[in-house]
Motif scaffolding. Structure first.
Motif, PDB file in Angstrom:
ATOM      1  N   SER A 233     -22.479  34.094  43.422  1.00 49.57           N
ATOM      2  CA  SER A 233     -21.916  34.554  42.155  1.00 49.57           C
ATOM      3  C   SER A 233     -23.003  34.676  41.084  1.00 49.57           C
ATOM      4  CB  SER A 233     -20.840  33.580  41.699  1.00 49.57           C
ATOM      5  OG  SER A 233     -20.161  34.097  40.597  1.00 49.57           O
ATOM      6  N   HIS A 234     -22.975  35.776  40.397  1.00 52.98           N
ATOM      7  CA  HIS A 234     -23.916  36.049  39.322  1.00 52.98           C
ATOM      8  C   HIS A 234     -23.085  36.285  38.068  1.00 52.98           C
ATOM      9  CE1 HIS A 234     -26.845  38.271  36.909  1.00 52.98           C
ATOM     10  NE2 HIS A 234     -27.750  37.659  37.642  1.00 52.98           N
ATOM     11  N   PRO A 235     -23.481  35.721  36.937  1.00 52.56           N
ATOM     12  CA  PRO A 235     -22.642  35.828  35.743  1.00 52.56           C
ATOM     13  C   PRO A 235     -22.377  37.261  35.271  1.00 52.56           C
ATOM     14  CG  PRO A 235     -24.752  34.772  35.242  1.00 52.56           C
ATOM     15  CD  PRO A 235     -24.684  34.948  36.720  1.00 52.56           C
ATOM     16  N   ASP A 236     -23.258  38.205  35.612  1.00 55.90           N
ATOM     17  CA  ASP A 236     -23.033  39.584  35.187  1.00 55.90           C
ATOM     18  C   ASP A 236     -22.120  40.359  36.126  1.00 55.90           C
ATOM     19  OD1 ASP A 236     -24.619  39.202  32.986  1.00 55.90           O
ATOM     20  OD2 ASP A 236     -26.415  40.059  33.905  1.00 55.90           O
ATOM     21  N   MET A 237     -21.781  39.771  37.281  1.00 52.77           N
ATOM     22  CA  MET A 237     -20.918  40.450  38.247  1.00 52.77           C
ATOM     23  C   MET A 237     -19.462  40.359  37.784  1.00 52.77           C
ATOM     24  SD  MET A 237     -22.830  41.499  40.857  1.00 52.77           S
ATOM     25  CE  MET A 237     -22.057  41.425  42.448  1.00 52.77           C
ATOM     26  N   LEU A 238     -18.717  41.435  37.977  1.00 52.10           N
ATOM     27  CA  LEU A 238     -17.288  41.469  37.676  1.00 52.10           C
ATOM     28  C   LEU A 238     -16.543  40.882  38.875  1.00 52.10           C
ATOM     29  CD1 LEU A 238     -15.165  42.680  35.587  1.00 52.10           C
ATOM     30  CD2 LEU A 238     -14.948  44.540  37.243  1.00 52.10           C
ATOM     31  N   LYS A 239     -15.939  39.714  38.695  1.00 50.78           N
ATOM     32  CA  LYS A 239     -15.223  39.047  39.774  1.00 50.78           C
ATOM     33  C   LYS A 239     -13.807  39.616  39.863  1.00 50.78           C
ATOM     34  CE  LYS A 239     -15.643  34.606  40.020  1.00 50.78           C
ATOM     35  NZ  LYS A 239     -15.800  33.167  39.717  1.00 50.78           N
TER      36      LYS A 239
ATOM     37  N   GLY B  47     -10.620  46.066  49.852  1.00 50.72           N
ATOM     38  CA  GLY B  47     -11.668  45.053  49.871  1.00 50.72           C
ATOM     39  C   GLY B  47     -13.019  45.668  50.185  1.00 50.72           C
ATOM     40  N   SER B  48     -13.035  46.553  51.162  1.00 54.48           N
ATOM     41  CA  SER B  48     -14.278  47.228  51.535  1.00 54.48           C
ATOM     42  C   SER B  48     -14.787  48.109  50.398  1.00 54.48           C
ATOM     43  CB  SER B  48     -14.041  48.063  52.795  1.00 54.48           C
ATOM     44  OG  SER B  48     -15.199  48.758  53.142  1.00 54.48           O
ATOM     45  N   MET B  49     -13.903  48.892  49.807  1.00 51.35           N
ATOM     46  CA  MET B  49     -14.307  49.798  48.714  1.00 51.35           C
ATOM     47  C   MET B  49     -14.806  49.015  47.505  1.00 51.35           C
ATOM     48  SD  MET B  49     -11.461  52.801  48.652  1.00 51.35           S
ATOM     49  CE  MET B  49     -10.272  52.677  49.959  1.00 51.35           C
ATOM     50  N   LEU B  50     -14.103  47.952  47.139  1.00 50.90           N
ATOM     51  CA  LEU B  50     -14.502  47.161  45.975  1.00 50.90           C
ATOM     52  C   LEU B  50     -15.842  46.472  46.214  1.00 50.90           C
ATOM     53  CD1 LEU B  50     -11.011  45.627  45.154  1.00 50.90           C
ATOM     54  CD2 LEU B  50     -12.259  47.287  43.752  1.00 50.90           C
ATOM     55  N   SER B  51     -16.048  45.989  47.439  1.00 53.21           N
ATOM     56  CA  SER B  51     -17.300  45.290  47.777  1.00 53.21           C
ATOM     57  C   SER B  51     -18.515  46.196  47.663  1.00 53.21           C
ATOM     58  CB  SER B  51     -17.225  44.736  49.205  1.00 53.21           C
ATOM     59  OG  SER B  51     -16.236  43.749  49.278  1.00 53.21           O
ATOM     60  N   GLU B  52     -18.302  47.494  47.808  1.00 52.08           N
ATOM     61  CA  GLU B  52     -19.413  48.442  47.759  1.00 52.08           C
ATOM     62  C   GLU B  52     -19.784  48.871  46.339  1.00 52.08           C
ATOM     63  OE1 GLU B  52     -18.474  51.665  50.374  1.00 52.08           O
ATOM     64  OE2 GLU B  52     -18.292  50.350  52.107  1.00 52.08           O
ATOM     65  N   LEU B  53     -18.964  48.542  45.357  1.00 49.62           N
ATOM     66  CA  LEU B  53     -19.243  48.961  43.983  1.00 49.62           C
ATOM     67  C   LEU B  53     -20.330  48.082  43.366  1.00 49.62           C
ATOM     68  CD1 LEU B  53     -15.620  49.549  42.633  1.00 49.62           C
ATOM     69  CD2 LEU B  53     -17.293  51.285  43.300  1.00 49.62           C
ATOM     70  N   ASP B  54     -21.261  48.717  42.665  1.00 49.18           N
ATOM     71  CA  ASP B  54     -22.312  47.982  41.970  1.00 49.18           C
ATOM     72  C   ASP B  54     -21.699  47.100  40.892  1.00 49.18           C
ATOM     73  OD1 ASP B  54     -24.346  49.130  43.433  1.00 49.18           O
ATOM     74  OD2 ASP B  54     -24.724  50.727  41.977  1.00 49.18           O
ATOM     75  N   GLY B  55     -22.199  45.879  40.808  1.00 49.67           N
ATOM     76  CA  GLY B  55     -21.763  44.970  39.753  1.00 49.67           C
ATOM     77  C   GLY B  55     -20.431  44.295  40.014  1.00 49.67           C
ATOM     78  N   VAL B  56     -19.875  44.461  41.226  1.00 52.95           N
ATOM     79  CA  VAL B  56     -18.569  43.899  41.552  1.00 52.95           C
ATOM     80  C   VAL B  56     -18.718  42.803  42.599  1.00 52.95           C
ATOM     81  CG1 VAL B  56     -16.349  44.395  42.685  1.00 52.95           C
ATOM     82  CG2 VAL B  56     -17.257  45.957  40.963  1.00 52.95           C
ATOM     83  N   GLU B  57     -18.051  41.696  42.363  1.00 52.72           N
ATOM     84  CA  GLU B  57     -17.950  40.629  43.352  1.00 52.72           C
ATOM     85  C   GLU B  57     -16.477  40.517  43.752  1.00 52.72           C
ATOM     86  OE1 GLU B  57     -18.626  35.835  43.911  1.00 52.72           O
ATOM     87  OE2 GLU B  57     -19.379  36.806  42.105  1.00 52.72           O
ATOM     88  N   TYR B  58     -16.156  40.973  44.950  1.00 51.47           N
ATOM     89  CA  TYR B  58     -14.790  40.899  45.478  1.00 51.47           C
ATOM     90  C   TYR B  58     -14.616  39.484  46.032  1.00 51.47           C
ATOM     91  CZ  TYR B  58     -10.862  41.761  48.626  1.00 51.47           C
ATOM     92  OH  TYR B  58      -9.664  41.701  49.292  1.00 51.47           O
ATOM     93  N   VAL B  59     -13.749  38.693  45.396  1.00 49.51           N
ATOM     94  CA  VAL B  59     -13.652  37.278  45.747  1.00 49.51           C
ATOM     95  C   VAL B  59     -12.512  36.962  46.697  1.00 49.51           C
ATOM     96  CG1 VAL B  59     -14.833  36.535  43.650  1.00 49.51           C
ATOM     97  CG2 VAL B  59     -12.343  36.687  43.668  1.00 49.51           C
ATOM     98  N   GLY B  60     -11.655  37.930  47.021  1.00 51.88           N
ATOM     99  CA  GLY B  60     -10.609  37.671  48.007  1.00 51.88           C
ATOM    100  C   GLY B  60      -9.289  38.287  47.637  1.00 51.88           C
ATOM    101  N   CYS B  61      -8.286  37.933  48.460  1.00 50.85           N
ATOM    102  CA  CYS B  61      -6.966  38.512  48.241  1.00 50.85           C
ATOM    103  C   CYS B  61      -5.881  37.537  48.664  1.00 50.85           C
ATOM    104  CB  CYS B  61      -6.832  39.827  49.007  1.00 50.85           C
ATOM    105  SG  CYS B  61      -7.007  39.651  50.792  1.00 50.85           S
ATOM    106  N   ALA B  62      -4.675  37.813  48.210  1.00 49.14           N
ATOM    107  CA  ALA B  62      -3.478  37.063  48.576  1.00 49.14           C
ATOM    108  C   ALA B  62      -2.353  38.065  48.764  1.00 49.14           C
ATOM    109  CB  ALA B  62      -3.122  36.062  47.487  1.00 49.14           C
ATOM    110  N   ASP B  63      -1.367  37.712  49.590  1.00 51.98           N
ATOM    111  CA  ASP B  63      -0.253  38.635  49.828  1.00 51.98           C
ATOM    112  C   ASP B  63       1.050  38.184  49.172  1.00 51.98           C
ATOM    113  OD1 ASP B  63       0.608  36.581  51.471  1.00 51.98           O
ATOM    114  OD2 ASP B  63       0.370  37.714  53.341  1.00 51.98           O
ATOM    115  N   GLY B  64       1.018  37.069  48.432  1.00 47.04           N
ATOM    116  CA  GLY B  64       2.217  36.581  47.763  1.00 47.04           C
ATOM    117  C   GLY B  64       1.903  35.982  46.403  1.00 47.04           C
ATOM    118  N   GLU B  65       2.940  35.851  45.580  1.00 47.31           N
ATOM    119  CA  GLU B  65       2.790  35.372  44.204  1.00 47.31           C
ATOM    120  C   GLU B  65       2.264  33.937  44.131  1.00 47.31           C
ATOM    121  OE1 GLU B  65       5.748  34.408  40.436  1.00 47.31           O
ATOM    122  OE2 GLU B  65       6.354  35.952  41.871  1.00 47.31           O
TER     123      GLU B  65
END
Length: 155
Positions: free
Chosen positions: A24-30, A45-63
């Motif tokens: 994690s880098h403080p300038d990355m958008l989590k 997840g794949s598309m977001l991970s490829e964007l510059d400045g983006v840190e894809y931290v995971g996903c959930a399928d329920g509230e």
């Protein structure tokens, strides 16, 4: 077109996308994704991970799982589907809007198949920042995320 979703069924919550993340880098958008479709979890997840400045931290399928994970690790931007396996995206929006001490103040982006005006207005009442239709606006969503990442790194 037929998608083979059977191969996605046994994926752990932290998949190959999270394994590729740099520290994690403080300038990355989590970013955290709340989506019940395993196929969309993989694709976005794949598309977001490829964007510059983006840190894809995971996903959930329920509230409940989403809110638990967001309380443990606040993020800068949450992408939320309205219809989930458990609970709803509206419940997530409500919790994020009313309990900033627990969840911080992430941007709240709705990505749904229910792109009609009534749903958009309902999401706006719960503090949504942006609204995209899954079938029409994936590219606009990615543009929005890229702009948000650029804004964060510029500050």
């Amino acid at each position: 077109m037929h998608y083979d979703t059977d191969s996605l069924q046994n994926k752990p919550a932290h998949n190959e996308f999270s394994a590729r993340l740099s520290p994690s880098h403080p300038d990355m958008l989590k970013i955290f994704l709340i989506e019940d479709s395993l196929l969309l979890q993989e694709l976005l997840g794949s598309m977001l991970s490829e964007l510059d400045g983006v840190e894809y931290v995971g996903c959930a399928d329920g509230e409940a799982e989403a809110l638990r994970r967001l309380a443990e690790n606040p993020v800068d931007l949450v992408i939320i589907d309205v219809e989930l396996k458990q609970g709803s995206g509206i419940g997530v929006l409500d919790a994020l809007q009313t309990d900033s001490d627990r969840y911080g103040t992430p941007r709240k982006v709705v990505l749904t198949n229910y792109g009609h005006t009534t749903m958009r207005q309902r999401c706006e009442r719960f503090g949504m920042d942006a609204f995209f239709d899954k079938s029409l606006h994936i590219n606009q969503l990615l543009d929005y995320v890229a702009a948000a990442a650029h804004d964060k790194s510029a500050h």
